[in-house]
Design a protein around this motif. Structure first.
Motif, PDB file in Angstrom:
ATOM      1  N   PRO A 229      40.252  -9.360  23.991  1.00  0.00           N
ATOM      2  CA  PRO A 229      39.098  -9.951  24.706  1.00  0.00           C
ATOM      3  C   PRO A 229      39.312 -11.441  25.006  1.00  0.00           C
ATOM      4  N   LEU A 230      39.888 -12.120  24.041  1.00  0.00           N
ATOM      5  CA  LEU A 230      40.138 -13.547  24.277  1.00  0.00           C
ATOM      6  C   LEU A 230      41.112 -13.739  25.434  1.00  0.00           C
ATOM      7  N   LEU A 231      42.151 -12.906  25.516  1.00  0.00           N
ATOM      8  CA  LEU A 231      43.133 -13.035  26.610  1.00  0.00           C
ATOM      9  C   LEU A 231      42.484 -12.720  27.955  1.00  0.00           C
ATOM     10  N   ARG A 232      41.565 -11.727  27.977  1.00  0.00           N
ATOM     11  CA  ARG A 232      40.875 -11.429  29.228  1.00  0.00           C
ATOM     12  C   ARG A 232      40.037 -12.626  29.680  1.00  0.00           C
ATOM     13  N   ARG A 233      39.394 -13.300  28.722  1.00  0.00           N
ATOM     14  CA  ARG A 233      38.640 -14.514  29.062  1.00  0.00           C
ATOM     15  C   ARG A 233      39.582 -15.596  29.605  1.00  0.00           C
ATOM     16  N   VAL A 234      40.773 -15.699  29.007  1.00  0.00           N
ATOM     17  CA  VAL A 234      41.758 -16.704  29.472  1.00  0.00           C
ATOM     18  C   VAL A 234      42.064 -16.509  30.947  1.00  0.00           C
ATOM     19  N   PHE A 235      42.366 -15.262  31.333  1.00  0.00           N
ATOM     20  CA  PHE A 235      42.802 -15.049  32.717  1.00  0.00           C
ATOM     21  C   PHE A 235      41.637 -15.090  33.699  1.00  0.00           C
TER      22      PHE A 235
ATOM     23  N   ASN B  99      38.996 -24.670  29.773  1.00  0.00           N
ATOM     24  CA  ASN B  99      38.574 -23.543  28.951  1.00  0.00           C
ATOM     25  C   ASN B  99      39.690 -22.517  28.775  1.00  0.00           C
ATOM     26  N   ALA B 100      40.499 -22.345  29.842  1.00  0.00           N
ATOM     27  CA  ALA B 100      41.619 -21.408  29.731  1.00  0.00           C
ATOM     28  C   ALA B 100      42.566 -21.851  28.629  1.00  0.00           C
ATOM     29  N   ASP B 101      42.855 -23.146  28.592  1.00  0.00           N
ATOM     30  CA  ASP B 101      43.771 -23.658  27.570  1.00  0.00           C
ATOM     31  C   ASP B 101      43.145 -23.551  26.174  1.00  0.00           C
TER      32      ASP B 101
ATOM     33  N   TYR C 181      40.920 -21.328  25.109  1.00  0.00           N
ATOM     34  CA  TYR C 181      40.920 -19.933  24.623  1.00  0.00           C
ATOM     35  C   TYR C 181      42.335 -19.469  24.273  1.00  0.00           C
ATOM     36  N   CYS C 182      43.348 -20.031  24.967  1.00  0.00           N
ATOM     37  CA  CYS C 182      44.735 -19.734  24.577  1.00  0.00           C
ATOM     38  C   CYS C 182      44.992 -20.229  23.166  1.00  0.00           C
ATOM     39  N   GLU C 183      44.451 -21.393  22.838  1.00  0.00           N
ATOM     40  CA  GLU C 183      44.613 -21.923  21.496  1.00  0.00           C
ATOM     41  C   GLU C 183      43.955 -21.006  20.454  1.00  0.00           C
ATOM     42  N   ARG C 184      42.791 -20.407  20.826  1.00  0.00           N
ATOM     43  CA  ARG C 184      42.133 -19.474  19.901  1.00  0.00           C
ATOM     44  C   ARG C 184      43.022 -18.249  19.652  1.00  0.00           C
ATOM     45  N   VAL C 185      43.637 -17.754  20.752  1.00  0.00           N
ATOM     46  CA  VAL C 185      44.548 -16.613  20.614  1.00  0.00           C
ATOM     47  C   VAL C 185      45.692 -16.961  19.685  1.00  0.00           C
ATOM     48  N   LEU C 186      46.253 -18.157  19.884  1.00  0.00           N
ATOM     49  CA  LEU C 186      47.429 -18.553  19.112  1.00  0.00           C
ATOM     50  C   LEU C 186      47.075 -18.887  17.668  1.00  0.00           C
ATOM     51  N   ASP C 187      45.802 -19.258  17.434  1.00  0.00           N
ATOM     52  CA  ASP C 187      45.383 -19.453  16.039  1.00  0.00           C
ATOM     53  C   ASP C 187      45.432 -18.134  15.271  1.00  0.00           C
ATOM     54  N   ILE C 188      45.164 -17.039  16.015  1.00  0.00           N
ATOM     55  CA  ILE C 188      45.174 -15.716  15.376  1.00  0.00           C
ATOM     56  C   ILE C 188      46.600 -15.154  15.347  1.00  0.00           C
ATOM     57  N   GLU C 189      47.294 -15.242  16.526  1.00  0.00           N
ATOM     58  CA  GLU C 189      48.663 -14.742  16.630  1.00  0.00           C
ATOM     59  C   GLU C 189      49.551 -15.864  17.169  1.00  0.00           C
ATOM     60  N   PRO C 190      50.157 -16.664  16.300  1.00  0.00           N
ATOM     61  CA  PRO C 190      50.958 -17.825  16.741  1.00  0.00           C
ATOM     62  C   PRO C 190      52.151 -17.460  17.618  1.00  0.00           C
TER      63      PRO C 190
ATOM     64  N   TYR D 211      50.913 -18.188  25.327  1.00  0.00           N
ATOM     65  CA  TYR D 211      51.714 -19.291  25.863  1.00  0.00           C
ATOM     66  C   TYR D 211      51.825 -19.203  27.379  1.00  0.00           C
ATOM     67  N   LEU D 212      51.862 -17.958  27.916  1.00  0.00           N
ATOM     68  CA  LEU D 212      51.870 -17.809  29.373  1.00  0.00           C
ATOM     69  C   LEU D 212      50.599 -18.382  29.979  1.00  0.00           C
ATOM     70  N   GLY D 213      49.436 -18.098  29.337  1.00  0.00           N
ATOM     71  CA  GLY D 213      48.181 -18.662  29.834  1.00  0.00           C
ATOM     72  C   GLY D 213      48.194 -20.179  29.799  1.00  0.00           C
ATOM     73  N   LYS D 214      48.703 -20.772  28.721  1.00  0.00           N
ATOM     74  CA  LYS D 214      48.786 -22.236  28.635  1.00  0.00           C
ATOM     75  C   LYS D 214      49.718 -22.782  29.728  1.00  0.00           C
ATOM     76  N   LEU D 215      50.829 -22.061  30.001  1.00  0.00           N
ATOM     77  CA  LEU D 215      51.753 -22.482  31.058  1.00  0.00           C
ATOM     78  C   LEU D 215      51.066 -22.462  32.417  1.00  0.00           C
ATOM     79  N   MET D 216      50.272 -21.412  32.684  1.00  0.00           N
ATOM     80  CA  MET D 216      49.565 -21.320  33.967  1.00  0.00           C
ATOM     81  C   MET D 216      48.518 -22.432  34.091  1.00  0.00           C
ATOM     82  N   ALA D 217      47.795 -22.735  32.991  1.00  0.00           N
ATOM     83  CA  ALA D 217      46.823 -23.834  33.024  1.00  0.00           C
ATOM     84  C   ALA D 217      47.525 -25.167  33.241  1.00  0.00           C
ATOM     85  N   GLU D 218      48.667 -25.317  32.600  1.00  0.00           N
ATOM     86  CA  GLU D 218      49.452 -26.554  32.741  1.00  0.00           C
ATOM     87  C   GLU D 218      49.920 -26.746  34.178  1.00  0.00           C
ATOM     88  N   GLN D 219      50.332 -25.657  34.842  1.00  0.00           N
ATOM     89  CA  GLN D 219      50.844 -25.739  36.212  1.00  0.00           C
ATOM     90  C   GLN D 219      49.742 -25.583  37.267  1.00  0.00           C
TER      91      GLN D 219
END
Length: 782
Positions: free
Chosen positions: A319-325, A335-337, A339-348, A354-362
């Protein structure tokens, strides 16, 4: 016999025809000589050598290159460019009293590999070649020693460039400011500051250490309080070398800093740089912060964080990844970045996080949009994490984006380079232009037909070279008053291009003319010998009779000569005043280069009621008791020519007629006109026509393209204001030169900003007129 100045000490050398090597009687140096075809070229050489001996190497190179553009076969020009590039200064050896070279502009390139050195050897005769090779060997050994020392030096972060002392040996304000800056920087950086850095190098050459610092420093700060301090020979030597490294692709930054002066008085070379005002509050903090940013000295080290593994986590991140995209689709990057951090807090090690963070970064809304990023992002930490934790399919897709971007950018680069090379080839005129185009095509040989075009440009370059040699040889053999040496020089040039155009026929024509001159000279010689014999016989009959008379008259003559000299010197001044008037003598009695004199009168303030105003003239050059002067202001506006039915020339244009009739009569008295030197001048407007050798008689003229380059070193010096009278007619305008432009019925001019407009303007255009003339100084200076 030509008079040429020694390139080592500046003493006068007497040069006979065809000499290519001479020995100076003042410093004893054997030296190579240029081709002294005429007085003008000799003056150009002397001026360039003066700048080189004064260590103003860049100014000297400009004049040498100007001479080279007129004659590409002069070995001494190429050698002089070598001396400037390596900053060669000849100093006297205390033990042998001989002049030996020192290197002030060390290069990583050996002098043996220098293109100008190779051209010097190619065009030199056997005597010159021997000297060039000997001096090159000495220079190469000096360079090796400098490089060996410099390689042992630790790299610097910052180079402080400034003037240490003034002309009277006193410490400058610049030195104090530089020292303050040094103490502020030295805690965080390795700083080159001559006063301190070189204090333990006393008694040894400084060049190895300066060279090492220039090449290692990431930042140069050039500071000063006066324009002349910025342009002092050794200060300019340092910052011009640093700018050359930047132009060559080095990742360096030059920061000009000034105080108590107008920033517009900074060197022209700094015009594209952001200068810093040292009197501004907070200057020191700003410049230190800027240098830290450039050198990345204040870049924080990456903090290594141990990954925390949450054992037995059964939380679902989908669900968190769906919110990211969804956030990404909306462009909500924050917010995308988050929620990516929330995902990575659970699954580092979640690759999609990391793909979501890359897309937000670019800043892309969809994954496939990564394909359209301007630059590759493989240096991104998020990309590297995707490649580390993603499955093979995801890694292949994301890596494909990088390959696509690189391929696309490379194609764009190749197409831009190809277009630039094609543009250079399209407008190429000279050998140098075609070679430049060939080099550009060679850099992209695999792209389209670049390899074939590179070869074609080399062929066109060779053709341009041969055409230039042919034209130069034709000029020598057809110019007015051509002598045997001119025809022999033309033959040598034609022989270098045998089979090209009518070179073979021209050689035969030159030899025929040489035979004709020799026949006339032989006839004249025989007649002179016959007359000399008659005179000798007559003298023998009278010698006895005159001997007694001569002895008695000797004493009388000697006394009379001494008296005559005194009378003549006094009479010269009286004759000048009688001839030109006391007022003219008072105006031009003392003349020196760079000074202003007044001569003649012309309406200038646009107020006819108060009469004409004195004309001010700038003295450009003094040679052989004659001075070349040009008006300080543009005095009038005129079309170059009102006769445009056919290609007009300087001889036939209406402006030439106006200057030598209307203007001269309106501006000068008859006594003033008597000072003018009537010159037999080349029709310079016909540079590229068959009339290029035509000579005309003139007293008032315009400067030509070469004069504008040689006598005015910068665009600022070439700027010329119009008088109120001239401005009222046309407004501010460019001013005419007599040389031809790129197209028929176009004449070269100088813009209001002082830029030389090589393309030119239509001769029917109305523009400013800046008259020039030669005046005779012989009477008042003797």
């Amino acid at each position: 016999m030509a008079i040429y100045k020694c390139k080592m000490c500046g003493g006068a050398l007497e040069i006979h025809n065809k000499e290519s090597v001479a020995t100076c009687e003042y410093c004893g140096t054997q030296q190579t000589l240029p081709k002294l075809d005429d007085d003008r070229k000799t003056n150009l050489y002397d001026r360039a050598n003066h700048f080189r001996r004064s260590n103003e190497f860049d100014k000297a190179m400009r004049i040498y290159e100007q001479i080279l553009s007129e004659d590409s076969t002069d070995a001494e020009v190429y050698w002089s460019l070598v001396l400037c590039r390596y900053g060669i200064e000849y100093v006297e050896d205390p033990s042998s009293h001989k002049r030996v070279p020192t290197v002030n502009r060390t290069q990583y390139t050996s002098v043996y590999d220098d293109d100008n050195y190779k051209s010097a050897l190619q065009n030199a005769d056997s005597y010159q070649r021997c000297i060039y090779e000997g001096e090159a060997k000495v220079i190469n050994e000096i360079q090796k020693g400098i490089l060996e020392i410099s390689q042992k030096e630790e790299p610097f972060d910052v180079f402080i460039c400034y003037k240490e002392s003034d002309n009277e040996g006193r410490r400058t304000p610049d030195s104090v400011l530089a020292q303050d800056l040094y103490y502020e920087l030295k805690e965080d950086f390795k700083v080159f500051f001559a006063r301190i850095t070189l204090e333990d190098k006393l008694g040894s050459a400084y060049e190895p250490y300066i060279f090492a610092a220039l090449n290692s420093a990431k930042v140069m700060v050039v500071l000063g309080t006066r324009s002349e301090f910025f342009n002092a020979a050794w200060v300019k030597n340092e910052w011009s070398r640093y700018l050359s490294l930047i132009k060559g692709g080095a990742k360096k930054t030059l920061i000009p800093a000034y105080k108590d002066m107008d920033p517009y008085d900074l060197p022209e070379e700094f015009s594209h740089l952001q200068a810093q005002d040292m009197s501004k509050l907070g200057f020191m903090q700003d410049i230190i912060r800027g240098i830290k940013k450039i050198t990345k000295a204040d870049e924080e080290k990456e903090t290594v964080v141990k990954e925390t593994v949450i054992a037995g986590s059964d939380k679902n991140v989908s669900p968190l990844l769906r919110r990211v995209f969804l956030f990404l689709e909306d462009g909500d990057w924050q917010n995308a970045d988050e929620y990516c951090e929330r995902v990575l807090d659970i699954e580092p090690e979640n690759a999609l996080g990391y793909l979501g963070k890359l897309m937000a970064e670019q800043r892309v809304r969809k994954q496939e949009d990564l394909n359209h990023c301007e630059k590759p992002f493989d240096d991104s930490n998020n990309y590297q994490k995707v490649m580390r934790f993603g499955d093979d399919k995801l890694k292949a897709v994301v890596q494909g984006y990088i390959e696509h971007i690189n391929d696309r950018n490379e194609k764009t680069r190749l197409e831009a380079a190809y277009g630039a090379a094609c543009n250079v080839m399209k407008y190429a005129l000279s050998e140098e232009d075609y070679k430049k185009a060939s080099n550009l095509f060679s850099e992209i040989r695999e792209y389209k037909d670049s390899a074939a075009l590179a070869e074609k440009c080399l062929e066109d370059a060779d053709a341009a070279r041969k055409n230039a040699v042919f034209s130069g040889a034709r000029f020598k053999m057809t110019k007015a008053g051509a002598q045997i040496s001119d025809y022999e020089a033309a033959i040598k040039m034609f022989e270098s291009i045998l089979g090209w155009r009518s070179a073979d026929e021209q050689i035969a024509s030159c030899r025929k003319r040489i035979e004709g001159i020799k026949a006339k000279e032989e006839t004249k010689r025989v007649e002179c010998e016959r007359r000399a014999e008659i005179v000798r016989q007559e003298a023998e009959r009278r010698v006895k009779k005159k001997k007694k008379i001569a002895l008695m008259a000797a004493f009388i003559v000697c006394t009379a000569v001494v008296l005559a000299v005194v009378i003549i010197l006094a009479k010269r001044k009286n004759d000048f005043i009688a001839r030109y008037g006391q007022e003219v003598y008072d105006r031009v009695g003392l003349v020196e280069e760079g000074a202003y004199i007044t001569l003649g009168k012309y309406e200038q303030d646009n107020d006819i009621s108060n009469g004409k105003e004195d004309i001010e003239w700038l003295v450009l050059w003094i040679v052989d008791d004659k001075a070349l002067i040009v008006s300080k202001y543009a005095l009038d506006v005129q079309p170059y020519s009102t006769y445009t039915d056919a290609d007009c020339t300087w001889k036939t244009c209406s402006l030439w007629e106006w200057l030598n009739s209307t203007f001269i009569d309106e501006a000068f008295s008859e006594s003033e006109k008597m000072m003018f030197v009537t010159a037999e001048a080349t029709d310079a407007f016909a540079d590229n026509t068959a009339n290029a050798n035509h000579f005309i008689q003139e007293r008032i003229f315009l400067l030509d393209r070469v004069d504008a380059n040689v006598y005015f070193i910068s665009d600022k010096e070439r700027q010329c204001k119009l008088t109120a009278y001239a401005r009222a007619k046309e407004g501010d305008s460019y001013w005419w030169l007599q040389s031809s432009g790129r197209y028929p019925n176009y004449a070269i001019n100088v813009t209001v900003d002082g830029v030389l407009n090589e393309e030119g303007s239509d001769v029917a255009s109305v523009a400013a007129v800046r008259p020039a003339l030669w005046i005779d100084l012989d009477i008042q200076q003797k």
